[in-house]
Design an enzyme around this catalytic site. Structure first.
Site, PDB file in Angstrom:
ATOM      1  N   LYS A 141     -40.540  68.350  47.797  1.00  0.00           N
ATOM      2  CA  LYS A 141     -41.971  68.693  47.972  1.00  0.00           C
ATOM      3  C   LYS A 141     -42.936  67.820  47.614  1.00  0.00           C
ATOM      4  O   LYS A 141     -43.762  67.756  47.893  1.00  0.00           O
ATOM      5  CB  LYS A 141     -42.196  70.305  47.314  1.00  0.00           C
ATOM      6  CG  LYS A 141     -41.936  70.310  45.655  1.00  0.00           C
ATOM      7  CD  LYS A 141     -43.230  70.042  45.162  1.00  0.00           C
ATOM      8  CE  LYS A 141     -42.677  69.707  43.492  1.00  0.00           C
ATOM      9  NZ  LYS A 141     -43.581  69.290  42.779  1.00  0.00           N
ATOM     10  N   TRP A 159     -44.520  69.038  31.359  1.00  0.00           N
ATOM     11  CA  TRP A 159     -43.770  70.065  31.857  1.00  0.00           C
ATOM     12  C   TRP A 159     -42.742  70.407  30.744  1.00  0.00           C
ATOM     13  O   TRP A 159     -42.494  71.495  30.308  1.00  0.00           O
ATOM     14  CB  TRP A 159     -43.231  69.851  33.012  1.00  0.00           C
ATOM     15  CG  TRP A 159     -41.967  71.094  33.567  1.00  0.00           C
ATOM     16  CD1 TRP A 159     -40.920  70.937  34.531  1.00  0.00           C
ATOM     17  CD2 TRP A 159     -42.394  72.544  33.307  1.00  0.00           C
ATOM     18  NE1 TRP A 159     -40.573  72.061  34.758  1.00  0.00           N
ATOM     19  CE2 TRP A 159     -41.402  73.104  34.312  1.00  0.00           C
ATOM     20  CE3 TRP A 159     -43.381  73.245  32.711  1.00  0.00           C
ATOM     21  CZ2 TRP A 159     -41.157  74.497  34.515  1.00  0.00           C
ATOM     22  CZ3 TRP A 159     -43.142  74.722  32.803  1.00  0.00           C
ATOM     23  CH2 TRP A 159     -42.097  75.183  33.869  1.00  0.00           C
ATOM     24  N   ASN A 190     -49.125  64.738  41.992  1.00  0.00           N
ATOM     25  CA  ASN A 190     -48.790  63.651  43.471  1.00  0.00           C
ATOM     26  C   ASN A 190     -49.938  63.757  44.415  1.00  0.00           C
ATOM     27  O   ASN A 190     -50.353  62.841  44.991  1.00  0.00           O
ATOM     28  CB  ASN A 190     -47.492  64.302  43.846  1.00  0.00           C
ATOM     29  CG  ASN A 190     -46.227  63.680  43.085  1.00  0.00           C
ATOM     30  OD1 ASN A 190     -45.976  62.455  43.138  1.00  0.00           O
ATOM     31  ND2 ASN A 190     -45.642  64.545  42.595  1.00  0.00           N
ATOM     32  N   LYS A 243     -37.629  67.292  38.914  1.00  0.00           N
ATOM     33  CA  LYS A 243     -37.507  67.163  40.512  1.00  0.00           C
ATOM     34  C   LYS A 243     -37.481  65.688  40.674  1.00  0.00           C
ATOM     35  O   LYS A 243     -38.305  64.858  40.653  1.00  0.00           O
ATOM     36  CB  LYS A 243     -38.834  67.814  40.730  1.00  0.00           C
ATOM     37  CG  LYS A 243     -39.214  69.423  40.416  1.00  0.00           C
ATOM     38  CD  LYS A 243     -40.119  69.956  40.652  1.00  0.00           C
ATOM     39  CE  LYS A 243     -40.058  71.474  40.389  1.00  0.00           C
ATOM     40  NZ  LYS A 243     -41.404  72.171  40.281  1.00  0.00           N
ATOM     41  N   GLY A 247     -36.612  65.733  26.627  1.00  0.00           N
ATOM     42  CA  GLY A 247     -37.924  65.341  27.263  1.00  0.00           C
ATOM     43  C   GLY A 247     -39.038  65.882  26.329  1.00  0.00           C
ATOM     44  O   GLY A 247     -39.018  66.913  25.604  1.00  0.00           O
ATOM     45  N   SER A 248     -40.358  65.238  26.613  1.00  0.00           N
ATOM     46  CA  SER A 248     -41.480  65.946  26.068  1.00  0.00           C
ATOM     47  C   SER A 248     -42.729  65.345  26.711  1.00  0.00           C
ATOM     48  O   SER A 248     -43.999  65.163  25.951  1.00  0.00           O
ATOM     49  CB  SER A 248     -41.486  65.091  24.583  1.00  0.00           C
ATOM     50  OG  SER A 248     -41.436  63.720  24.586  1.00  0.00           O
ATOM     51  N   GLY A 249     -42.611  65.394  27.956  1.00  0.00           N
ATOM     52  CA  GLY A 249     -43.933  65.083  28.686  1.00  0.00           C
ATOM     53  C   GLY A 249     -44.439  66.560  29.103  1.00  0.00           C
ATOM     54  O   GLY A 249     -44.497  67.389  28.344  1.00  0.00           O
TER      55      GLY A 249
HETATM   56  P1  NAD Z   1     -44.341  63.426  32.417  1.00  0.00           P
HETATM   57  O1  NAD Z   1     -44.734  62.943  33.832  1.00  0.00           O
HETATM   58  O2  NAD Z   1     -45.403  64.091  31.692  1.00  0.00           O
HETATM   59  O3  NAD Z   1     -43.758  62.106  31.770  1.00  0.00           O
HETATM   60  C1  NAD Z   1     -44.194  61.497  30.712  1.00  0.00           C
HETATM   61  C2  NAD Z   1     -42.806  61.686  29.697  1.00  0.00           C
HETATM   62  O4  NAD Z   1     -41.935  60.531  29.946  1.00  0.00           O
HETATM   63  C3  NAD Z   1     -42.944  61.414  28.128  1.00  0.00           C
HETATM   64  O5  NAD Z   1     -42.510  62.435  27.550  1.00  0.00           O
HETATM   65  C4  NAD Z   1     -42.603  59.931  27.961  1.00  0.00           C
HETATM   66  O6  NAD Z   1     -42.113  59.975  26.528  1.00  0.00           O
HETATM   67  C5  NAD Z   1     -41.390  60.127  28.815  1.00  0.00           C
HETATM   68  N1  NAD Z   1     -41.003  58.538  29.087  1.00  0.00           N
HETATM   69  C6  NAD Z   1     -41.894  57.494  29.260  1.00  0.00           C
HETATM   70  N2  NAD Z   1     -40.975  56.373  29.347  1.00  0.00           N
HETATM   71  C7  NAD Z   1     -39.691  57.065  29.210  1.00  0.00           C
HETATM   72  C8  NAD Z   1     -38.395  56.215  29.127  1.00  0.00           C
HETATM   73  N3  NAD Z   1     -38.290  54.912  29.230  1.00  0.00           N
HETATM   74  N4  NAD Z   1     -37.312  57.172  28.907  1.00  0.00           N
HETATM   75  C9  NAD Z   1     -37.454  58.386  28.900  1.00  0.00           C
HETATM   76  N5  NAD Z   1     -38.647  59.094  28.810  1.00  0.00           N
HETATM   77  C10 NAD Z   1     -39.726  58.392  28.978  1.00  0.00           C
HETATM   78  O7  NAD Z   1     -43.105  64.581  32.463  1.00  0.00           O
HETATM   79  P2  NAD Z   1     -42.970  65.890  32.764  1.00  0.00           P
HETATM   80  O8  NAD Z   1     -44.268  66.586  33.392  1.00  0.00           O
HETATM   81  O9  NAD Z   1     -42.433  66.623  31.541  1.00  0.00           O
HETATM   82  O10 NAD Z   1     -42.219  65.979  33.823  1.00  0.00           O
HETATM   83  C11 NAD Z   1     -40.382  65.966  33.880  1.00  0.00           C
HETATM   84  C12 NAD Z   1     -40.088  66.427  35.138  1.00  0.00           C
HETATM   85  O11 NAD Z   1     -40.311  67.670  35.441  1.00  0.00           O
HETATM   86  C13 NAD Z   1     -40.402  65.419  36.698  1.00  0.00           C
HETATM   87  O12 NAD Z   1     -39.178  65.424  37.310  1.00  0.00           O
HETATM   88  C14 NAD Z   1     -41.354  66.392  37.121  1.00  0.00           C
HETATM   89  O13 NAD Z   1     -41.471  66.465  38.614  1.00  0.00           O
HETATM   90  C15 NAD Z   1     -41.138  67.667  36.823  1.00  0.00           C
HETATM   91  N6  NAD Z   1     -41.975  68.954  36.720  1.00  0.00           N
HETATM   92  C16 NAD Z   1     -43.311  68.513  36.338  1.00  0.00           C
HETATM   93  C17 NAD Z   1     -44.288  69.405  36.428  1.00  0.00           C
HETATM   94  C18 NAD Z   1     -45.591  68.940  35.846  1.00  0.00           C
HETATM   95  O14 NAD Z   1     -46.466  69.924  36.232  1.00  0.00           O
HETATM   96  N7  NAD Z   1     -45.781  68.045  35.214  1.00  0.00           N
HETATM   97  C19 NAD Z   1     -44.031  70.770  36.921  1.00  0.00           C
HETATM   98  C20 NAD Z   1     -42.665  70.921  37.306  1.00  0.00           C
HETATM   99  C21 NAD Z   1     -41.714  69.763  37.404  1.00  0.00           C
HETATM  100  P1  13P Z   2     -46.616  67.334  40.419  1.00  0.00           P
HETATM  101  O1  13P Z   2     -45.638  66.201  39.817  1.00  0.00           O
HETATM  102  O2  13P Z   2     -47.039  66.967  41.677  1.00  0.00           O
HETATM  103  O3  13P Z   2     -47.933  67.958  39.549  1.00  0.00           O
HETATM  104  O4  13P Z   2     -45.933  68.679  40.786  1.00  0.00           O
HETATM  105  C1  13P Z   2     -45.582  69.336  39.478  1.00  0.00           C
HETATM  106  C2  13P Z   2     -44.823  70.294  40.078  1.00  0.00           C
HETATM  107  O5  13P Z   2     -43.603  70.227  40.335  1.00  0.00           O
HETATM  108  C3  13P Z   2     -45.178  71.839  40.208  1.00  0.00           C
HETATM  109  O6  13P Z   2     -44.111  72.661  40.322  1.00  0.00           O
END
Ligand code: NAD
Ligand code: 13P
Length: 562
Positions: free
Chosen positions: A403, A210, A468, A319, A206-208
């Site tokens: 949550k 988080w 969210n 999540k 993954g590369s989003g």
């Molecule tokens: P993100 O919301 O930034 O999502 C973008 C990512 O999705 C990019 O890396 C993109 O390349 C990828 N993507 C898009 N289309 C895709 C496809 N078809 N197949 C695979 N990947 C694809 O991602 P994130 O913030 O890293 O979140 C990942 C998980 O972590 C989620 O379940 C989120 O709830 C959880 N999380 C997020 C945060 C936060 O603050 N962002 C914090 C804690 C937990």
């Molecule tokens: P959001 O996807 O709502 O930003 O939540 C991030 C998260 O899980 C923080 O712990």
């Protein structure tokens, strides 16, 4: 005791098979015939450092730091072995050696002369080392037991039943050609063994947002000197590749050390290496970190089936959950089922932007396998990122998933312009439904989990500052202003490629609620779902009890669902 030569002959007799180890030991004792005073004198004139080969202390320390249990299994005497074990930090109950039998003085009852071995002790027998290992394994279900020994008879320690899995021939005291020829791995000292310890290869899938913030922390740790012998410095990051301003995103990340599209501003570190092929990123990884929007996880698991290293350990930072006709499936369950590897979870109040700024945060690692949890803790923990281990992985993952629904409700409250009292009501009711729902599906979930960083901690953070909340707030305002926009449109406009998890999760959870006719039991979850799907106006968020009890065609459980 002046009989080194004769004792040496007896040892060689065992080596060439002309004498049994028991007979040789008995004969040696006859030659030695020492007194307790001789033993004391030996111990004081031969303190442990003088009896240890170079490198063994460092090796034992490294193994123990990695959580590997180290035992000392010796065909020598316990009396002489214990001080060595103490020096090496090996507890007494991990020492297996022969016990001396003493002749007592007729008058004083004090031990005077060595007369033999305690026959009840296992090590006196030829297969003693194997039996000692079998006894250890009976007590502790270790996955792999490696035995380091220096003779052909030691090699019997790997025999069935109950023996070790791996034998390492050791020539550090005396080179024995027959042992070198008979063993696949033969070393001439402890240092090559320490150098041969595998360093864990880490892959972030993954590369989003988080994923980048978490990779930043891991890369800081793997580049750190004191962890250098445990983890490979480079962290591979699988990137779902796409074009970014005329260049591939993989190339952009590898050149700029930053994910300019999804998480600009977070320096990843030069040791984060982007990889566009999922299979190549996961291949050979010992530690797999899954962090991507949950809707893509099934495809990832299907693609990786049969392609991850057997025995690798995984952790999910995702999540969300998957709902199938036969019931819900947590992401960690999906990993275990499809990839056949253990999977911990890391959950907490972890808003990625704040962690990238290295602001204090905490998380739990929910685990089934403690060894893996401790390894992941080392990989993630930073001075600004505190980790607690929690033996309730299901509870932690359910908290992280649910949550996100409550956060939508908090965003609606903000969008309606209401204050903290109302938001606190939503958060409190949300926490209560999170616990009730988790326990209804998984009765083993612990109550305490909801009071941890993954429970109330994450809920508060997400309802205060998460994505969210942000998008639900904008969505509610747009509705009130008569300029309604879909969640999908606002997600694209506001999050610029990052993904919202709450709306999908709300629909997935509502499917479970509907199938079981639980709408009144979970009025807040139900009301939020009805609002986001346009069945109720946003103002119902403050009247969730009625919102959950209403009969709304198409949203309420039907006979068929029951
Ligand atoms: P993100 O919301 O930034 O999502 C973008 C990512 O999705 C990019 O890396 C993109 O390349 C990828 N993507 C898009 N289309 C895709 C496809 N078809 N197949 C695979 N990947 C694809 O991602 P994130 O913030 O890293 O979140 C990942 C998980 O972590 C989620 O379940 C989120 O709830 C959880 N999380 C997020 C945060 C936060 O603050 N962002 C914090 C804690 C937990
Ligand atoms: P959001 O996807 O709502 O930003 O939540 C991030 C998260 O899980 C923080 O712990």
């Amino acid at each position: 005791m002046g009989c080194k030569e004769e004792v040496g002959v007896l040892s060689r007799n065992v080596q060439d098979g002309s004498m049994t180890p028991e007979a040789a030991l008995e004969a040696k004792l006859g030659l030695i015939g020492c007194s307790p005073a001789d033993v004391r004198c030996f111990l004081s004139t031969h303190p442990p450092p003088s009896r240890l080969l170079p490198g063994v202390e460092a090796l034992v320390k490294t193994l123990q730091a990695r959580g590997v249990a180290v035992y000392l299994v010796s065909g020598g005497f316990r009396e002489l072995t214990l001080p060595l074990a103490a020096h090496l930090g090996i507890p007494k109950d991990r020492v297996f050696a022969n016990r001396m039998n003493w002749q007592a003085d007729d008058e004083t009852g004090e031990a005077t002369r060595l007369v033999g071995l305690d026959a009840s002790e296992l090590l006196a027998h030829a297969a003693g080392k194997r039996k000692a290992i079998a006894r250890i394994r009976q007590k502790h279900p270790y996955h792999t037991v490696a035995f380091v020994g220096n003779s052909l008879s030691d090699m019997r320690a790997v025999e069935a039943p109950g023996g070790a899995d791996v034998f390492i021939g050791f020539g550090g005291v005396e080179h024995r050609e027959e042992v070198a020829l008979a063993t696949e791995w033969y070393v001439d000292g402890f240092r090559p063994l320490a150098r041969g310890l595998a360093r864990y290869k880490v892959a972030m899938i993954g590369s989003g947002a988080w994923a980048c913030a978490a990779a930043h922390m891991m890369a800081q740790n793997t580049a750190q000197h004191d962890l250098a012998d445990e983890f490979l410095t480079d962290v591979t990051m699988w990137v779902h590749d796409e074009d970014y301003k005329g260049r591939s995103l993989v190339q952009v990340i590898n050149e700029e050390h930053e994910n300019l599209k999804y998480f600009p501003g977070c320096r990843l570190g030069p040791n984060v290496v982007a990889e566009g092929s999922l299979e190549a990123a996961a291949a050979d990884a010992d530690l797999l970190i899954f962090c991507l929007p949950h809707q893509y996880m099934l495809g990832v698991c299907q693609q990786l089936m049969g392609k991850v290293k057997p025995g690798a350990a995984a952790i999910s930072l995702i999540k969300g959950m998957r709902v199938q006709p036969e019931g819900p499936q947590l992401i960690s369950q999906m990993v275990r089922r499809y990839l056949n590897i253990d999977c911990c979870v890391l959950m907490g109040a972890n808003i990625a932007t704040d962690i990238a700024k290295e602001e204090l945060s905490e998380a739990v690692i929910g685990y089934q396998n403690l060894d893996h949890a401790e390894r992941f803790k080392k990989l993630f923990e930073r001075p600004y990122f505190r980790i607690t281990l929690l033996p309730d992985p299901v509870g932690a993952e359910m908290c992280g998933t649910l949550k996100n629904i409550v956060a939508l409700g908090a965003g609606m409250v903000d969008g309606l312009g209401m204050g903290p009292n109302t938001k606190a009501t939503i958060i409190r009711q949300g926490l209560s439904e999170m616990r009730e729902f988790s326990k209804a599906l998984y009765p083993g979930v612990h109550d305490q989990t909801f009071l941890e960083g993954c429970g109330v901690g994450d809920l508060v953070a997400t309802c205060a500052g998460g994505r969210n909340r942000l998008v639900a707030c904008a969505w509610t305002k747009a509705q009130l202003e008569g300029n309604a926009k879909s969640f999908g449109t606002l997600e694209a406009e506001i999050l610029k490629g990052q993904k919202l998890q709450g709306t999908l999760t709300s629909d997935e959870v509502q499917e479970i609620i509907k199938r079981r006719a639980w709408e009144k039991r979970f009025p807040l979850f139900t009301t939020i779902n009805r609002i986001i799907n346009g069945h109720l106006p946003p103002k119902y968020i403050t009247n969730y009890i009625e919102g959950g009890a209403m009969e709304i065609p198409g949203t309420t459980s039907s006979e068929e669902d029951h």
